[in-house]
Design a protein around this motif. Sequence first.
Motif, mmCIF file in Angstrom:
data_model
loop_
_atom_site.group_PDB
_atom_site.id
_atom_site.type_symbol
_atom_site.label_atom_id
_atom_site.label_comp_id
_atom_site.label_asym_id
_atom_site.label_seq_id
_atom_site.Cartn_x
_atom_site.Cartn_y
_atom_site.Cartn_z
ATOM 1 N N ARG A 39 47.087 20.265 42.011
ATOM 2 C CA ARG A 39 48.575 19.564 41.676
ATOM 3 C C ARG A 39 49.698 20.624 42.170
ATOM 4 N NH1 ARG A 39 48.097 15.759 37.125
ATOM 5 N NH2 ARG A 39 46.861 13.719 38.034
ATOM 6 N N ALA A 40 50.462 20.611 42.991
ATOM 7 C CA ALA A 40 50.960 20.878 43.443
ATOM 8 C C ALA A 40 52.596 20.921 42.066
ATOM 9 C CB ALA A 40 52.471 20.219 44.202
ATOM 10 N N THR A 41 52.436 22.225 41.457
ATOM 11 C CA THR A 41 53.555 22.356 40.191
ATOM 12 C C THR A 41 55.177 22.732 40.822
ATOM 13 O OG1 THR A 41 53.061 24.765 40.656
ATOM 14 C CG2 THR A 41 52.089 23.342 39.144
ATOM 15 N N PRO A 42 56.184 22.073 39.924
ATOM 16 C CA PRO A 42 57.168 22.517 39.930
ATOM 17 C C PRO A 42 57.933 24.179 40.150
ATOM 18 C CG PRO A 42 57.004 21.420 38.092
ATOM 19 C CD PRO A 42 56.047 21.409 38.552
ATOM 20 N N GLY A 43 59.117 24.492 40.773
ATOM 21 C CA GLY A 43 59.516 25.990 40.310
ATOM 22 C C GLY A 43 59.903 25.990 39.191
ATOM 23 N N GLY A 44 58.996 27.517 38.505
ATOM 24 C CA GLY A 44 58.771 27.552 37.483
ATOM 25 C C GLY A 44 57.958 27.400 36.113
ATOM 26 N N ALA A 45 56.840 26.358 37.121
ATOM 27 C CA ALA A 45 56.548 26.162 35.952
ATOM 28 C C ALA A 45 54.790 27.281 35.979
ATOM 29 C CB ALA A 45 55.226 25.062 36.277
ATOM 30 N N LYS A 46 54.603 27.593 34.563
ATOM 31 C CA LYS A 46 54.037 28.671 34.541
ATOM 32 C C LYS A 46 52.263 28.010 34.059
ATOM 33 C CE LYS A 46 56.686 31.911 34.666
ATOM 34 N NZ LYS A 46 57.092 32.520 35.701
ATOM 35 N N LEU A 113 40.594 22.934 34.665
ATOM 36 C CA LEU A 113 40.446 24.134 34.187
ATOM 37 C C LEU A 113 42.311 24.370 34.508
ATOM 38 C CD1 LEU A 113 39.138 24.925 38.268
ATOM 39 C CD2 LEU A 113 37.824 24.740 35.543
ATOM 40 N N MET A 114 42.714 24.518 33.489
ATOM 41 C CA MET A 114 44.139 25.526 33.142
ATOM 42 C C MET A 114 43.930 26.494 33.286
ATOM 43 S SD MET A 114 45.806 23.578 31.144
ATOM 44 C CE MET A 114 48.155 23.925 31.188
ATOM 45 N N LEU A 115 44.679 26.256 34.121
ATOM 46 C CA LEU A 115 45.683 27.859 35.169
ATOM 47 C C LEU A 115 46.843 28.274 34.740
ATOM 48 C CD1 LEU A 115 45.634 26.070 38.942
ATOM 49 C CD2 LEU A 115 43.547 27.593 37.571
ATOM 50 N N MET A 116 46.985 28.632 33.835
ATOM 51 C CA MET A 116 48.182 29.775 33.187
ATOM 52 C C MET A 116 48.371 31.374 33.449
ATOM 53 S SD MET A 116 46.051 28.867 29.224
ATOM 54 C CE MET A 116 44.686 30.279 29.753
ATOM 55 N N GLU A 117 49.658 31.002 33.396
ATOM 56 C CA GLU A 117 50.106 32.371 33.690
ATOM 57 C C GLU A 117 50.500 32.208 35.455
ATOM 58 O OE1 GLU A 117 49.197 36.022 31.575
ATOM 59 O OE2 GLU A 117 48.819 34.471 30.193
ATOM 60 N N LEU A 118 50.627 31.271 35.983
ATOM 61 C CA LEU A 118 50.867 31.526 37.120
ATOM 62 C C LEU A 118 51.501 32.274 38.014
ATOM 63 C CD1 LEU A 118 50.968 26.958 37.799
ATOM 64 C CD2 LEU A 118 49.361 28.367 39.042
ATOM 65 N N LYS A 119 51.367 32.981 39.084
ATOM 66 C CA LYS A 119 51.727 33.894 39.799
ATOM 67 C C LYS A 119 53.063 33.722 41.043
ATOM 68 C CE LYS A 119 48.285 37.269 39.058
ATOM 69 N NZ LYS A 119 47.236 38.228 40.013
ATOM 70 N N PRO A 121 54.623 29.098 42.289
ATOM 71 C CA PRO A 121 53.859 27.289 42.102
ATOM 72 C C PRO A 121 53.395 27.176 42.919
ATOM 73 C CG PRO A 121 56.693 28.276 42.171
ATOM 74 C CD PRO A 121 56.531 29.305 42.242
ATOM 75 N N LEU A 122 52.604 26.657 42.632
ATOM 76 C CA LEU A 122 51.997 25.850 43.704
ATOM 77 C C LEU A 122 52.423 24.912 44.406
ATOM 78 C CD1 LEU A 122 48.895 25.404 40.669
ATOM 79 C CD2 LEU A 122 48.927 27.179 42.467
ATOM 80 N N LYS A 123 51.880 24.771 45.946
ATOM 81 C CA LYS A 123 52.990 24.014 46.918
ATOM 82 C C LYS A 123 51.683 23.267 47.331
ATOM 83 C CE LYS A 123 55.874 27.461 47.604
ATOM 84 N NZ LYS A 123 55.614 28.683 47.665
ATOM 85 N N GLN A 124 52.187 21.661 47.319
ATOM 86 C CA GLN A 124 51.435 20.881 48.800
ATOM 87 C C GLN A 124 51.010 20.789 49.548
ATOM 88 O OE1 GLN A 124 52.854 16.603 48.642
ATOM 89 N NE2 GLN A 124 51.076 16.600 50.167
ATOM 90 N N GLY A 125 48.998 21.715 49.962
ATOM 91 C CA GLY A 125 48.649 22.218 50.997
ATOM 92 C C GLY A 125 48.225 23.544 51.059
ATOM 93 N N ASP A 126 48.115 24.364 49.751
ATOM 94 C CA ASP A 126 48.004 25.751 49.846
ATOM 95 C C ASP A 126 46.042 26.004 49.386
ATOM 96 O OD1 ASP A 126 50.529 26.455 49.599
ATOM 97 O OD2 ASP A 126 50.691 26.630 47.019
ATOM 98 N N LYS A 127 45.622 26.782 49.277
ATOM 99 C CA LYS A 127 43.991 26.406 49.433
ATOM 100 C C LYS A 127 44.004 27.563 48.421
ATOM 101 C CE LYS A 127 43.093 24.732 53.975
ATOM 102 N NZ LYS A 127 42.786 23.183 52.890
ATOM 103 N N LEU A 128 43.988 27.068 47.131
ATOM 104 C CA LEU A 128 44.061 28.582 45.880
ATOM 105 C C LEU A 128 42.445 28.847 46.205
ATOM 106 C CD1 LEU A 128 45.933 25.987 43.635
ATOM 107 C CD2 LEU A 128 46.457 27.866 45.069
ATOM 108 N N PRO A 129 41.914 30.223 46.300
ATOM 109 C CA PRO A 129 40.700 30.261 46.232
ATOM 110 C C PRO A 129 40.086 30.992 44.185
ATOM 111 C CG PRO A 129 42.233 32.486 47.110
ATOM 112 C CD PRO A 129 42.656 30.961 46.930
ATOM 113 N N GLY A 148 49.674 16.272 46.486
ATOM 114 C CA GLY A 148 51.072 15.694 45.827
ATOM 115 C C GLY A 148 51.388 16.640 44.548
ATOM 116 N N VAL A 149 52.693 16.325 43.464
ATOM 117 C CA VAL A 149 52.700 16.446 42.557
ATOM 118 C C VAL A 149 52.065 15.872 41.609
ATOM 119 C CG1 VAL A 149 54.903 16.781 40.370
ATOM 120 C CG2 VAL A 149 54.522 18.119 42.336
ATOM 121 N N GLY A 150 52.748 13.832 41.709
ATOM 122 C CA GLY A 150 51.209 13.126 41.771
ATOM 123 C C GLY A 150 50.588 12.415 42.058
#
Length: 171
Positions: A39-46, A113-119, A121-129, A148-150
């Motif tokens: 899911r997308a994350t709000p800006g500043g989310a870690k 999967l808990m993604l911690m210390e994000l480098k 924000p995750l944006k809709q449409g991103d592809k995360l390997p 999307g966020v929700g």
Amino acid sequence: MTFLGRCLIALTLLSAASPAAFAADVKAGDLVISQPWSRATPGGAKTGAGFLTIENKGSAADRLVAVSGDIAGSIEVHEMAVTNGVMTMRPLEKGLTIEPGKTVALAPGGYHLMLMELKSPLKQGDKLPVTLEFEKAGKVAVTLEVQGVGAKGPGGEGGSMMKHDHSGSKM
């Protein structure tokens, strides 16, 4: 370029940009990994979360023991549960077992999967390997497709979690 050539290029570009177009299942030994998403994350989310489905088509159990990726400082396999009305989340220190002939879903409200210390924000449409590491099947590369966020599922299932006021009161 011919008209047909331009049409083929346009169709290729459109299908590549489609949010519902998920990568094919990934096979590793007896395991089939499908529908990896986030899911997308709000800006500043870690922190963020990743979800997918693992099917074991073999005759022996396997275990997801580690996850890694450049998107976060660390990635852990977590379990979320509600006991007596209290939500708890904890890392699975010994990994997540996938029994033979069974399918385990990592989905909102359960294993994830808990993604911690994000480098970033995750944006809709991103592809995360990310790389999943299994006890028997070894290391497996998958790509989480950010919805999307929700979103409640891959392909944006569930839409927004925003609640609307239908009580008739004026805002």
